[in-house]
Design an enzyme around this catalytic site. Structure first.
Site: not given
Ligand code: E4P
Length: 216
Positions: A87
Protein backbone atom coordinates in the site's frame (compact mmCIF):
# COMPACT_ATOMS: atom_id res chain seq x y z
CA UNK A 1 -18.01 -6.79 -5.73
CA UNK A 2 -15.19 -7.97 -3.49
CA UNK A 3 -15.56 -7.40 0.27
CA UNK A 4 -12.46 -6.41 2.22
CA UNK A 5 -12.50 -5.68 5.94
CA UNK A 6 -10.77 -2.48 7.01
CA UNK A 7 -9.15 -3.37 10.32
CA UNK A 8 -6.05 -4.85 11.94
CA UNK A 9 -8.14 -6.50 14.66
CA UNK A 10 -7.59 -10.27 14.40
CA UNK A 11 -10.88 -11.20 16.12
CA UNK A 12 -12.91 -9.10 13.70
CA UNK A 13 -10.98 -10.49 10.74
CA UNK A 14 -11.70 -14.04 11.99
CA UNK A 15 -15.39 -13.19 12.43
CA UNK A 16 -15.67 -11.77 8.90
CA UNK A 17 -13.77 -14.74 7.47
CA UNK A 18 -16.14 -17.14 9.27
CA UNK A 19 -19.08 -15.43 7.58
CA UNK A 20 -17.70 -16.74 4.30
CA UNK A 21 -17.92 -13.50 2.34
CA UNK A 22 -14.49 -12.01 2.93
CA UNK A 23 -12.16 -11.41 -0.01
CA UNK A 24 -9.34 -9.57 1.76
CA UNK A 25 -8.14 -7.11 4.36
CA UNK A 26 -6.90 -3.52 4.32
CA UNK A 27 -4.85 -2.01 7.12
CA UNK A 28 -3.18 1.33 7.63
CA UNK A 29 -0.77 2.72 10.25
CA UNK A 30 -3.67 4.15 12.29
CA UNK A 31 -5.46 0.80 12.38
CA UNK A 32 -2.23 -0.99 13.40
CA UNK A 33 -1.62 1.59 16.16
CA UNK A 34 -5.21 1.09 17.38
CA UNK A 35 -4.38 -2.58 17.99
CA UNK A 36 -1.23 -1.59 19.91
CA UNK A 37 1.10 -3.11 17.30
CA UNK A 38 4.53 -1.47 17.32
CA UNK A 39 8.10 -2.39 16.40
CA UNK A 40 9.18 -3.94 13.12
CA UNK A 41 9.05 -7.56 14.31
CA UNK A 42 5.55 -7.20 15.78
CA UNK A 43 4.27 -5.47 12.65
CA UNK A 44 5.66 -8.26 10.46
CA UNK A 45 4.19 -10.95 12.71
CA UNK A 46 0.82 -9.21 12.66
CA UNK A 47 0.71 -9.19 8.86
CA UNK A 48 1.66 -12.88 8.86
CA UNK A 49 -1.17 -13.61 11.31
CA UNK A 50 -3.67 -11.76 9.11
CA UNK A 51 -2.52 -13.71 6.04
CA UNK A 52 -3.01 -16.96 7.96
CA UNK A 53 -6.65 -16.06 8.67
CA UNK A 54 -7.80 -14.91 5.24
CA UNK A 55 -7.41 -16.35 1.76
CA UNK A 56 -7.35 -13.07 -0.18
CA UNK A 57 -5.29 -9.91 -0.56
CA UNK A 58 -3.91 -8.14 2.52
CA UNK A 59 -2.90 -4.50 2.06
CA UNK A 60 0.17 -3.55 4.13
CA UNK A 61 1.12 0.12 4.08
CA UNK A 62 4.69 1.38 3.79
CA UNK A 63 5.74 4.03 6.29
CA UNK A 64 8.44 5.64 4.14
CA UNK A 65 7.65 8.63 1.94
CA UNK A 66 10.73 8.41 -0.31
CA UNK A 67 11.16 6.04 -3.28
CA UNK A 68 14.12 4.06 -1.90
CA UNK A 69 12.48 3.62 1.47
CA UNK A 70 9.18 2.52 -0.09
CA UNK A 71 10.98 -0.02 -2.31
CA UNK A 72 12.92 -1.47 0.64
CA UNK A 73 9.87 -1.69 2.87
CA UNK A 74 7.55 -2.89 0.12
CA UNK A 75 9.90 -5.65 -0.99
CA UNK A 76 10.23 -6.88 2.59
CA UNK A 77 6.45 -6.84 3.03
CA UNK A 78 5.80 -8.59 -0.30
CA UNK A 79 8.31 -11.30 0.62
CA UNK A 80 6.18 -12.23 3.67
CA UNK A 81 3.37 -13.79 1.67
CA UNK A 82 2.01 -13.66 -1.91
CA UNK A 83 -1.23 -12.30 -0.42
CA UNK A 84 0.49 -9.05 0.56
CA UNK A 85 -0.45 -5.95 -1.45
CA UNK A 86 1.99 -3.07 -0.99
CA UNK A 87 0.00 0.00 0.00
CA UNK A 88 1.56 3.23 -1.23
CA UNK A 89 0.56 6.84 -0.59
CA UNK A 90 -0.64 8.93 -3.54
CA UNK A 91 2.47 11.09 -3.73
CA UNK A 92 5.15 11.47 -6.41
CA UNK A 93 7.47 8.80 -4.97
CA UNK A 94 4.46 6.58 -4.31
CA UNK A 95 3.59 6.64 -8.02
CA UNK A 96 7.21 5.87 -8.96
CA UNK A 97 7.24 3.01 -6.46
CA UNK A 98 3.92 1.77 -7.86
CA UNK A 99 5.43 1.50 -11.33
CA UNK A 100 8.50 -0.25 -9.84
CA UNK A 101 6.42 -2.88 -8.00
CA UNK A 102 4.08 -3.38 -10.99
CA UNK A 103 7.07 -4.14 -13.20
CA UNK A 104 8.18 -6.74 -10.66
CA UNK A 105 4.74 -8.38 -10.53
CA UNK A 106 4.08 -7.20 -6.96
CA UNK A 107 0.51 -6.08 -6.21
CA UNK A 108 -0.07 -2.47 -5.14
CA UNK A 109 -2.79 -0.36 -3.57
CA UNK A 110 -2.47 3.40 -4.09
CA UNK A 111 -4.07 4.97 -1.05
CA UNK A 112 -5.29 8.41 0.05
CA UNK A 113 -6.95 9.12 -3.29
CA UNK A 114 -9.33 12.07 -3.33
CA UNK A 115 -9.57 13.07 -7.01
CA UNK A 116 -10.10 11.56 -10.46
CA UNK A 117 -6.72 12.90 -11.57
CA UNK A 118 -4.98 10.99 -8.78
CA UNK A 119 -6.88 7.82 -9.74
CA UNK A 120 -5.91 8.27 -13.40
CA UNK A 121 -2.25 8.57 -12.47
CA UNK A 122 -2.41 5.49 -10.24
CA UNK A 123 -3.92 3.47 -13.11
CA UNK A 124 -1.23 4.75 -15.50
CA UNK A 125 1.38 3.53 -12.98
CA UNK A 126 -0.22 0.08 -13.12
CA UNK A 127 -1.74 0.00 -9.63
CA UNK A 128 -3.61 -3.20 -8.77
CA UNK A 129 -6.02 -1.21 -6.61
CA UNK A 130 -6.80 2.48 -6.22
CA UNK A 131 -8.38 3.58 -2.95
CA UNK A 132 -10.70 6.60 -3.07
CA UNK A 133 -11.62 7.52 0.53
CA UNK A 134 -15.35 8.13 0.32
CA UNK A 135 -16.08 8.68 4.03
CA UNK A 136 -13.38 11.30 4.43
CA UNK A 137 -14.78 13.22 1.44
CA UNK A 138 -18.28 13.01 2.93
CA UNK A 139 -16.78 14.37 6.18
CA UNK A 140 -15.94 17.62 4.42
CA UNK A 141 -19.29 18.00 2.62
CA UNK A 142 -18.01 16.51 -0.63
CA UNK A 143 -19.69 13.57 -2.37
CA UNK A 144 -17.36 10.59 -1.94
CA UNK A 145 -19.59 8.25 -3.95
CA UNK A 146 -19.57 10.69 -6.87
CA UNK A 147 -15.78 10.36 -6.99
CA UNK A 148 -16.13 6.57 -7.29
CA UNK A 149 -18.58 7.05 -10.20
CA UNK A 150 -16.21 9.42 -11.97
CA UNK A 151 -13.26 7.04 -11.56
CA UNK A 152 -15.46 4.19 -12.88
CA UNK A 153 -16.25 6.27 -15.99
CA UNK A 154 -12.60 7.11 -16.68
CA UNK A 155 -11.34 3.55 -16.08
CA UNK A 156 -14.07 2.13 -18.33
CA UNK A 157 -13.25 4.65 -21.09
CA UNK A 158 -9.79 3.16 -21.40
CA UNK A 159 -10.30 -0.35 -20.01
CA UNK A 160 -7.81 0.23 -17.20
CA UNK A 161 -7.41 -2.96 -15.20
CA UNK A 162 -6.80 -1.15 -11.90
CA UNK A 163 -9.58 -2.11 -9.49
CA UNK A 164 -11.53 0.62 -7.71
CA UNK A 165 -11.31 -0.16 -4.00
CA UNK A 166 -13.85 2.09 -2.29
CA UNK A 167 -12.22 2.89 1.06
CA UNK A 168 -13.19 4.85 4.14
CA UNK A 169 -16.56 3.11 3.98
CA UNK A 170 -18.36 4.07 7.16
CA UNK A 171 -21.78 2.42 7.03
CA UNK A 172 -23.95 -0.15 5.30
CA UNK A 173 -25.51 2.18 2.73
CA UNK A 174 -22.03 3.15 1.55
CA UNK A 175 -21.57 -0.53 0.61
CA UNK A 176 -24.92 -0.74 -1.20
CA UNK A 177 -24.24 2.50 -3.09
CA UNK A 178 -20.71 1.38 -4.02
CA UNK A 179 -22.20 -1.80 -5.48
CA UNK A 180 -24.73 0.21 -7.51
CA UNK A 181 -22.10 2.44 -9.08
CA UNK A 182 -19.68 -0.36 -9.89
CA UNK A 183 -16.87 -0.21 -7.35
CA UNK A 184 -14.83 -3.38 -7.82
CA UNK A 185 -14.08 -3.71 -4.12
CA UNK A 186 -15.21 -2.06 -0.92
CA UNK A 187 -13.31 -2.06 2.35
CA UNK A 188 -15.25 -1.33 5.48
CA UNK A 189 -15.71 -2.13 9.16
CA UNK A 190 -17.42 -5.36 10.28
CA UNK A 191 -20.63 -3.63 11.56
CA UNK A 192 -21.16 -2.08 8.11
CA UNK A 193 -20.88 -5.51 6.48
CA UNK A 194 -23.17 -7.13 9.07
CA UNK A 195 -25.73 -4.38 8.51
CA UNK A 196 -26.38 -5.82 5.05
CA UNK A 197 -28.15 -8.83 6.53
CA UNK A 198 -30.59 -6.91 8.76
CA UNK A 199 -34.25 -6.38 7.94
CA UNK A 200 -37.14 -6.20 10.42
CA UNK A 201 -39.39 -8.19 8.06
CA UNK A 202 -36.82 -11.00 8.08
CA UNK A 203 -36.87 -11.03 11.89
CA UNK A 204 -40.67 -10.87 12.21
CA UNK A 205 -41.12 -13.38 9.37
CA UNK A 206 -38.78 -15.86 11.03
CA UNK A 207 -40.48 -15.38 14.41
CA UNK A 208 -43.84 -16.22 12.79
CA UNK A 209 -42.45 -19.28 10.98
CA UNK A 210 -40.95 -20.57 14.24
CA UNK A 211 -44.23 -19.93 16.08
CA UNK A 212 -46.27 -21.74 13.41
CA UNK A 213 -43.75 -24.58 13.31
CA UNK A 214 -44.74 -25.49 16.87
CA UNK A 215 -48.06 -26.84 15.55
CA UNK A 216 -46.43 -29.03 12.90
C1 E4P B 1 -8.30 2.36 3.46
O1 E4P B 1 -7.53 1.56 3.01
C2 E4P B 1 -8.18 2.98 4.77
O2 E4P B 1 -7.57 2.05 5.64
C3 E4P B 1 -9.49 3.32 5.41
O3 E4P B 1 -10.58 2.88 4.63
C4 E4P B 1 -9.62 4.68 5.95
O4 E4P B 1 -10.88 4.81 6.56
P1 E4P B 1 -11.23 5.98 7.57
O5 E4P B 1 -11.42 7.24 6.78
O6 E4P B 1 -12.51 5.54 8.21
O7 E4P B 1 -10.09 6.10 8.54
Amino acid sequence: MKFFIDTANLDQIKEAQALGVLDGVTTNPSLMAKEGISGEANIINHYKAICDIVDGDVSAEVLSVDFDGMVKEGEALAALNPQIVVKLPMIKDGIKACRYFTAKGIKTNVTLVFSVGQALLAAKAGATYVSPFIGRLDDISTDGLHLVSEIREVYDNYAFETEILAASVRHTMHIVDCAKIGADVMTGPLPAIEGLMRHPLTDSGLAKFLEDAKSL
